[in-house]
Scaffold this motif. Structure first.
Motif, mmCIF file in Angstrom:
data_model
loop_
_atom_site.group_PDB
_atom_site.id
_atom_site.type_symbol
_atom_site.label_atom_id
_atom_site.label_comp_id
_atom_site.label_asym_id
_atom_site.label_seq_id
_atom_site.Cartn_x
_atom_site.Cartn_y
_atom_site.Cartn_z
ATOM 1 N N GLN A 64 0.844 -1.201 0.000
ATOM 2 C CA GLN A 64 0.000 0.000 0.000
ATOM 3 C C GLN A 64 0.876 1.246 0.000
ATOM 4 O O GLN A 64 0.671 2.170 -0.777
ATOM 5 C CB GLN A 64 -0.934 -0.024 1.212
ATOM 6 N N LYS A 65 1.886 1.254 0.848
ATOM 7 C CA LYS A 65 2.785 2.405 0.929
ATOM 8 C C LYS A 65 3.579 2.584 -0.366
ATOM 9 O O LYS A 65 3.719 3.696 -0.876
ATOM 10 C CB LYS A 65 3.737 2.243 2.112
ATOM 11 N N GLY A 66 4.066 1.477 -0.898
ATOM 12 C CA GLY A 66 4.837 1.546 -2.140
ATOM 13 C C GLY A 66 4.013 2.091 -3.288
ATOM 14 O O GLY A 66 4.458 2.973 -4.030
ATOM 15 N N TYR A 67 2.796 1.584 -3.422
ATOM 16 C CA TYR A 67 1.936 2.068 -4.503
ATOM 17 C C TYR A 67 1.510 3.515 -4.275
ATOM 18 O O TYR A 67 1.436 4.293 -5.228
ATOM 19 C CB TYR A 67 0.705 1.173 -4.663
ATOM 20 N N ALA A 68 1.242 3.882 -3.042
ATOM 21 C CA ALA A 68 0.842 5.273 -2.761
ATOM 22 C C ALA A 68 1.973 6.237 -3.104
ATOM 23 O O ALA A 68 1.742 7.295 -3.699
ATOM 24 C CB ALA A 68 0.425 5.426 -1.301
ATOM 25 N N GLU A 69 3.194 5.873 -2.756
ATOM 26 C CA GLU A 69 4.342 6.719 -3.086
ATOM 27 C C GLU A 69 4.547 6.792 -4.593
ATOM 28 O O GLU A 69 4.769 7.869 -5.152
ATOM 29 C CB GLU A 69 5.616 6.188 -2.418
ATOM 30 N N ALA A 95 -0.261 8.883 -16.648
ATOM 31 C CA ALA A 95 -1.608 8.854 -16.067
ATOM 32 C C ALA A 95 -2.116 7.431 -15.878
ATOM 33 O O ALA A 95 -2.767 7.129 -14.869
ATOM 34 C CB ALA A 95 -2.579 9.646 -16.945
ATOM 35 N N ASP A 96 -1.807 6.533 -16.812
ATOM 36 C CA ASP A 96 -2.291 5.159 -16.673
ATOM 37 C C ASP A 96 -1.640 4.459 -15.481
ATOM 38 O O ASP A 96 -2.298 3.717 -14.753
ATOM 39 C CB ASP A 96 -2.093 4.360 -17.964
ATOM 40 N N LEU A 97 -0.358 4.734 -15.251
ATOM 41 C CA LEU A 97 0.306 4.139 -14.086
ATOM 42 C C LEU A 97 -0.237 4.727 -12.795
ATOM 43 O O LEU A 97 -0.405 4.007 -11.802
ATOM 44 C CB LEU A 97 1.817 4.327 -14.156
ATOM 45 N N LYS A 98 -0.497 6.025 -12.779
ATOM 46 C CA LYS A 98 -1.093 6.650 -11.586
ATOM 47 C C LYS A 98 -2.386 5.932 -11.207
ATOM 48 O O LYS A 98 -2.603 5.613 -10.044
ATOM 49 C CB LYS A 98 -1.389 8.130 -11.821
ATOM 50 N N GLU A 99 -3.234 5.688 -12.188
ATOM 51 C CA GLU A 99 -4.516 5.016 -11.921
ATOM 52 C C GLU A 99 -4.316 3.580 -11.459
ATOM 53 O O GLU A 99 -4.989 3.121 -10.536
ATOM 54 C CB GLU A 99 -5.426 5.062 -13.159
ATOM 55 N N LYS A 154 -2.946 3.707 -7.933
ATOM 56 C CA LYS A 154 -4.018 4.136 -7.029
ATOM 57 C C LYS A 154 -4.945 2.965 -6.724
ATOM 58 O O LYS A 154 -5.326 2.741 -5.563
ATOM 59 C CB LYS A 154 -4.802 5.284 -7.675
ATOM 60 N N LYS A 155 -5.285 2.203 -7.744
ATOM 61 C CA LYS A 155 -6.170 1.041 -7.584
ATOM 62 C C LYS A 155 -5.554 0.023 -6.620
ATOM 63 O O LYS A 155 -6.229 -0.472 -5.720
ATOM 64 C CB LYS A 155 -6.419 0.400 -8.955
ATOM 65 N N TYR A 156 -4.270 -0.262 -6.788
ATOM 66 C CA TYR A 156 -3.643 -1.275 -5.945
ATOM 67 C C TYR A 156 -3.337 -0.768 -4.539
ATOM 68 O O TYR A 156 -3.359 -1.543 -3.582
ATOM 69 C CB TYR A 156 -2.433 -1.897 -6.634
ATOM 70 N N ALA A 157 -3.080 0.514 -4.386
ATOM 71 C CA ALA A 157 -2.936 1.070 -3.031
ATOM 72 C C ALA A 157 -4.263 0.940 -2.283
ATOM 73 O O ALA A 157 -4.289 0.529 -1.114
ATOM 74 C CB ALA A 157 -2.501 2.533 -3.094
ATOM 75 N N ALA A 158 -5.367 1.248 -2.958
ATOM 76 C CA ALA A 158 -6.692 1.127 -2.336
ATOM 77 C C ALA A 158 -7.031 -0.332 -2.050
ATOM 78 O O ALA A 158 -7.595 -0.656 -0.994
ATOM 79 C CB ALA A 158 -7.754 1.751 -3.240
ATOM 80 N N GLN A 159 -6.662 -1.218 -2.961
ATOM 81 C CA GLN A 159 -6.906 -2.645 -2.746
ATOM 82 C C GLN A 159 -6.199 -3.121 -1.478
ATOM 83 O O GLN A 159 -6.778 -3.789 -0.633
ATOM 84 C CB GLN A 159 -6.407 -3.459 -3.945
ATOM 85 N N ALA A 164 -5.913 -13.522 -2.089
ATOM 86 C CA ALA A 164 -4.811 -14.122 -2.854
ATOM 87 C C ALA A 164 -5.106 -14.049 -4.349
ATOM 88 O O ALA A 164 -4.206 -13.764 -5.154
ATOM 89 C CB ALA A 164 -4.586 -15.571 -2.416
ATOM 90 N N ALA A 165 -6.360 -14.274 -4.732
ATOM 91 C CA ALA A 165 -6.740 -14.171 -6.141
ATOM 92 C C ALA A 165 -6.561 -12.729 -6.636
ATOM 93 O O ALA A 165 -6.089 -12.494 -7.755
ATOM 94 C CB ALA A 165 -8.182 -14.638 -6.343
ATOM 95 N N GLY A 166 -6.902 -11.756 -5.813
ATOM 96 C CA GLY A 166 -6.715 -10.347 -6.162
ATOM 97 C C GLY A 166 -5.245 -9.989 -6.295
ATOM 98 O O GLY A 166 -4.859 -9.229 -7.198
ATOM 99 N N ILE A 167 -4.427 -10.537 -5.417
ATOM 100 C CA ILE A 167 -2.985 -10.299 -5.472
ATOM 101 C C ILE A 167 -2.409 -10.891 -6.761
ATOM 102 O O ILE A 167 -1.602 -10.261 -7.445
ATOM 103 C CB ILE A 167 -2.283 -10.893 -4.226
ATOM 104 N N THR A 168 -2.839 -12.105 -7.105
ATOM 105 C CA THR A 168 -2.364 -12.752 -8.325
ATOM 106 C C THR A 168 -2.785 -11.955 -9.558
ATOM 107 O O THR A 168 -1.982 -11.740 -10.481
ATOM 108 C CB THR A 168 -2.887 -14.197 -8.411
ATOM 109 N N GLN A 169 -4.007 -11.466 -9.569
ATOM 110 C CA GLN A 169 -4.492 -10.658 -10.686
ATOM 111 C C GLN A 169 -3.660 -9.377 -10.795
ATOM 112 O O GLN A 169 -3.266 -8.967 -11.887
ATOM 113 C CB GLN A 169 -5.984 -10.341 -10.495
ATOM 114 N N GLY A 170 -3.375 -8.751 -9.656
ATOM 115 C CA GLY A 170 -2.540 -7.547 -9.651
ATOM 116 C C GLY A 170 -1.144 -7.831 -10.161
ATOM 117 O O GLY A 170 -0.590 -7.055 -10.964
#
Length: 149
Positions: A21-26, A34-38, A41-46, A130-136
């Motif tokens: 979460q911290k890594g993605y937020a930073e 812009a696509d990477l920001k989104e 952001k999605k994975y920090a929120a996840q 775990a399924a969400g992590i794998t998808q990410g």
């Protein structure tokens, strides 16, 4: 159910999620694409929502998330090099580092899924996460591959 083993495993999972979460937020605040920001952001929120889910389950089981885990010093911080890469603005390197963090998160979930005698509700949450992590992981890997140098 060995409560100490379960608590330690869940605390390790939470620490891993906090790192992500911290890594993605930073990364989200520092990248220009812009696509990477989104995506970040999605994975920090996840990760934030996964932490909340696990902490809620721990409280229901009368287990307590540690404020500062004893494993903090020994866990490899998966996103430790991300800040320096972000400043270089190299899309491939940033995504490669994020994928490394995702690899670590996948491993933490694989380990957590092996904890014996987890209550069914908690096991279902860990499996779903775990399924969400794998998808990410797969999304980050595909973005990295598309950004080859």
């Amino acid at each position: 159910m060995d409560a100490k083993v379960m608590q330690a495993g869940l605390n390790e999972l939470i620490e891993t999620l906090k790192d992500g979460q911290k890594g993605y937020a930073e990364a989200m605040t520092d990248v220009e694409d812009a696509d990477l920001k989104e995506t970040f952001k999605k994975y920090a929120a996840q990760r934030s929502s996964y932490i909340t889910e696990l902490e809620d389950q721990m409280h229901k089981l009368n287990l307590h998330p540690e404020e500062e885990s004893s494993i903090t010093g020994t866990i490899h911080r998966a996103f430790i090099n991300l800040k320096g890469l972000v400043t270089s603005k190299d899309r491939h390197s940033i995504l490669a580092e994020c994928e490394r963090g995702e690899d670590y998160a996948k491993g933490a979930y694989e380990k957590a899924q092996k904890i014996q005698d987890i209550p069914a509700d908690l096991k279902a949450i860990i499996t779903k996460q775990a399924a969400g992590i794998t998808q990410g992981h797969d999304e980050i890997r595909d973005l990295r591959d598309a950004a080859k140098k």
